[in-house]
Write a protein that holds these residues in place. Structure first.
Motif, PDB file in Angstrom:
ATOM      1  N   GLU A  54      34.786  19.362  59.681  1.00 37.20           N
ATOM      2  CA  GLU A  54      35.134  19.294  61.097  1.00 37.20           C
ATOM      3  C   GLU A  54      36.448  18.577  61.359  1.00 37.20           C
ATOM      4  O   GLU A  54      36.934  18.568  62.490  1.00 37.20           O
ATOM      5  N   VAL A  55      37.029  17.972  60.344  1.00 37.44           N
ATOM      6  CA  VAL A  55      38.302  17.285  60.545  1.00 37.44           C
ATOM      7  C   VAL A  55      39.485  18.161  60.141  1.00 37.44           C
ATOM      8  O   VAL A  55      40.629  17.703  60.165  1.00 37.44           O
ATOM      9  N   LEU A  56      39.216  19.404  59.804  1.00 35.84           N
ATOM     10  CA  LEU A  56      40.283  20.323  59.385  1.00 35.84           C
ATOM     11  C   LEU A  56      40.652  21.289  60.505  1.00 35.84           C
ATOM     12  O   LEU A  56      39.773  21.813  61.187  1.00 35.84           O
ATOM     13  N   GLY A  57      41.946  21.521  60.673  1.00 36.11           N
ATOM     14  CA  GLY A  57      42.393  22.591  61.548  1.00 36.11           C
ATOM     15  C   GLY A  57      42.833  22.179  62.931  1.00 36.11           C
ATOM     16  O   GLY A  57      43.270  23.034  63.715  1.00 36.11           O
ATOM     17  N   GLY A  58      42.758  20.904  63.271  1.00 33.99           N
ATOM     18  CA  GLY A  58      43.190  20.459  64.592  1.00 33.99           C
ATOM     19  C   GLY A  58      44.572  19.829  64.560  1.00 33.99           C
ATOM     20  O   GLY A  58      45.205  19.708  63.511  1.00 33.99           O
ATOM     21  N   ALA A  59      45.051  19.412  65.735  1.00 33.32           N
ATOM     22  CA  ALA A  59      46.307  18.671  65.823  1.00 33.32           C
ATOM     23  C   ALA A  59      46.012  17.205  65.527  1.00 33.32           C
ATOM     24  O   ALA A  59      45.029  16.650  66.031  1.00 33.32           O
ATOM     25  N   THR A  60      46.819  16.569  64.700  1.00 32.64           N
ATOM     26  CA  THR A  60      46.577  15.196  64.285  1.00 32.64           C
ATOM     27  C   THR A  60      47.554  14.239  64.962  1.00 32.64           C
ATOM     28  O   THR A  60      48.724  14.562  65.191  1.00 32.64           O
ATOM     29  N   LEU A  61      47.053  13.038  65.262  1.00 27.31           N
ATOM     30  CA  LEU A  61      47.853  12.018  65.941  1.00 27.31           C
ATOM     31  C   LEU A  61      47.436  10.643  65.439  1.00 27.31           C
ATOM     32  O   LEU A  61      46.255  10.408  65.170  1.00 27.31           O
ATOM     33  N   THR A  62      48.385   9.738  65.323  1.00 29.95           N
ATOM     34  CA  THR A  62      48.034   8.338  65.115  1.00 29.95           C
ATOM     35  C   THR A  62      47.762   7.717  66.478  1.00 29.95           C
ATOM     36  O   THR A  62      48.180   8.238  67.517  1.00 29.95           O
ATOM     37  N   ARG A  63      47.076   6.590  66.469  1.00 25.40           N
ATOM     38  CA  ARG A  63      46.810   5.914  67.752  1.00 25.40           C
ATOM     39  C   ARG A  63      48.119   5.459  68.397  1.00 25.40           C
ATOM     40  O   ARG A  63      48.261   5.528  69.632  1.00 25.40           O
ATOM     41  N   ARG A  64      49.078   5.025  67.603  1.00 28.64           N
ATOM     42  CA  ARG A  64      50.361   4.598  68.168  1.00 28.64           C
ATOM     43  C   ARG A  64      51.026   5.755  68.916  1.00 28.64           C
ATOM     44  O   ARG A  64      51.523   5.579  70.038  1.00 28.64           O
ATOM     45  N   PRO A  86      51.834   5.796  60.250  1.00 28.83           N
ATOM     46  CA  PRO A  86      53.013   6.558  59.800  1.00 28.83           C
ATOM     47  C   PRO A  86      53.160   7.883  60.537  1.00 28.83           C
ATOM     48  O   PRO A  86      52.171   8.600  60.741  1.00 28.83           O
ATOM     49  N   PRO A  87      54.379   8.217  60.967  1.00 30.00           N
ATOM     50  CA  PRO A  87      54.596   9.462  61.711  1.00 30.00           C
ATOM     51  C   PRO A  87      54.304  10.718  60.902  1.00 30.00           C
ATOM     52  O   PRO A  87      54.152  11.795  61.479  1.00 30.00           O
ATOM     53  N   GLU A  88      54.212  10.598  59.578  1.00 33.94           N
ATOM     54  CA  GLU A  88      53.855  11.756  58.755  1.00 33.94           C
ATOM     55  C   GLU A  88      52.481  12.309  59.127  1.00 33.94           C
ATOM     56  O   GLU A  88      52.175  13.466  58.844  1.00 33.94           O
ATOM     57  N   LEU A  89      51.658  11.491  59.785  1.00 32.90           N
ATOM     58  CA  LEU A  89      50.316  11.934  60.169  1.00 32.90           C
ATOM     59  C   LEU A  89      50.294  12.652  61.510  1.00 32.90           C
ATOM     60  O   LEU A  89      49.267  13.198  61.897  1.00 32.90           O
ATOM     61  N   ASP A  90      51.406  12.638  62.224  1.00 32.74           N
ATOM     62  CA  ASP A  90      51.461  13.277  63.535  1.00 32.74           C
ATOM     63  C   ASP A  90      51.802  14.758  63.427  1.00 32.74           C
ATOM     64  O   ASP A  90      52.649  15.153  62.606  1.00 32.74           O
ATOM     65  N   SER A  91      51.187  15.562  64.257  1.00 29.57           N
ATOM     66  CA  SER A  91      51.592  16.958  64.357  1.00 29.57           C
ATOM     67  C   SER A  91      53.055  17.006  64.802  1.00 29.57           C
ATOM     68  O   SER A  91      53.460  16.247  65.694  1.00 29.57           O
ATOM     69  N   PRO A  92      53.876  17.878  64.211  1.00 30.83           N
ATOM     70  CA  PRO A  92      55.292  17.943  64.583  1.00 30.83           C
ATOM     71  C   PRO A  92      55.513  18.135  66.083  1.00 30.83           C
ATOM     72  O   PRO A  92      56.477  17.594  66.639  1.00 30.83           O
ATOM     73  N   ALA A  93      54.628  18.871  66.741  1.00 30.29           N
ATOM     74  CA  ALA A  93      54.789  19.093  68.179  1.00 30.29           C
ATOM     75  C   ALA A  93      54.740  17.774  68.948  1.00 30.29           C
ATOM     76  O   ALA A  93      55.485  17.580  69.918  1.00 30.29           O
ATOM     77  N   ALA A  94      53.873  16.861  68.520  1.00 30.67           N
ATOM     78  CA  ALA A  94      53.780  15.569  69.199  1.00 30.67           C
ATOM     79  C   ALA A  94      55.073  14.781  69.044  1.00 30.67           C
ATOM     80  O   ALA A  94      55.567  14.173  70.004  1.00 30.67           O
ATOM     81  N   ARG A  95      55.636  14.788  67.838  1.00 33.76           N
ATOM     82  CA  ARG A  95      56.885  14.066  67.623  1.00 33.76           C
ATOM     83  C   ARG A  95      58.030  14.695  68.426  1.00 33.76           C
ATOM     84  O   ARG A  95      58.901  13.984  68.932  1.00 33.76           O
ATOM     85  N   LEU A  96      58.013  16.017  68.562  1.00 31.86           N
ATOM     86  CA  LEU A  96      59.082  16.686  69.305  1.00 31.86           C
ATOM     87  C   LEU A  96      59.001  16.341  70.788  1.00 31.86           C
ATOM     88  O   LEU A  96      60.029  16.164  71.448  1.00 31.86           O
ATOM     89  N   ILE A  97      57.792  16.220  71.311  1.00 29.18           N
ATOM     90  CA  ILE A  97      57.643  15.825  72.709  1.00 29.18           C
ATOM     91  C   ILE A  97      58.237  14.439  72.929  1.00 29.18           C
ATOM     92  O   ILE A  97      58.901  14.181  73.934  1.00 29.18           O
TER      93      ILE A  97
END
Length: 231
Positions: A54-64, A86-97
């Protein structure tokens, strides 16, 4: 001339409805979603355990990053520090926003993030790592966290508790190097970098049953969560 004008209008209309054109959304909708998630953080035992698949396939984000998307203060606690989120755990779309300068790209990133089937937020609960925090204490470090799965409305569905620690050789190196009253900033930084690296390794295998822990069973995190002790 009338026929030419009508043809030009038709071409323009077709371009506006081109299905291949990337979707766009208001980044403010992402802000609202992030705020909803922050209002609905479950207590450690307040949600069912996620199945590993259930942890596979979604958008990932750190709490920060979730705090940044919500436009909320980050604070100074170790659990929301940049090095343990670490930002490596964030979905690229989140970082782009957050980091993008082009408004069209930010709107497209918002649409992509909002289209995710679910959201997995890496929520750090405990950083019990003295040397990484600049404290001369030779307790073996451990970090406790939860992967919280949120549905598309920002409400929690399940959680997966996990822990990790320092690379043993790196830990021994830090002890030998900490032979003065204060922790050397270079040693502190090295321990932070190692814990972040170990986090990435741990999360890479998060969808598989956790390996046996090489940490002492009496760490503070395990004492607080005996019902979720890693086998």
């Amino acid at each position: 001339m009338r026929e030419i004008a009508l043809l030009a209008l038709a071409v323009a209309a077709g371009a506006c409805t081109n299905p291949s054109r990337p979707a766009e959304a208001d980044p403010a909708k992402v802000q609202q979603l992030a705020q909803t998630m922050l209002r609905n953080v479950p207590v450690p035992a307040g949600a069912r355990d996620c199945k590993f698949e259930e942890v596979l396939g979604g958008a990932t984000l750190t709490r920060r990053t979730l705090l940044e998307l919500a436009h909320e203060p980050i604070g100074t606690k170790a659990e929301v520090a940049a090095w343990i989120n670490p930002p490596e755990l964030d979905s690229p779309a989140a970082r782009l926003i957050l980091d993008g300068k082009d408004e069209v790209q930010r709107r497209r990133a918002a649409a992509e993030l909002l289209a995710a089937p679910f959201y997995l937020v890496y929520h750090i609960d405990l950083v019990d790592a003295p040397i990484a925090l600049g404290v001369k204490d030779f307790k073996r470090p451990t970090v406790g966290a939860r992967a919280i799965r949120y549905d598309k409305t920002g409400h929690p569905a399940c959680i997966l508790v996990f822990t990790w620690g320092q690379d043993p050789a790196k830990y021994e190196w830090s002890v030998k190097k900490t032979d003065r009253p204060l922790v050397d900033p270079a040693v502190q930084k090295a321990m932070q970098d190692d814990l972040a690296a170990q986090m990435l390794k741990r999360i890479a295998g998060l969808a598989a049953p956790p390996p046996p822990s090489n940490l002492p069973a009496d760490t503070r995190y395990e004492r607080q969560h005996p019902e979720r002790e890693t086998p």
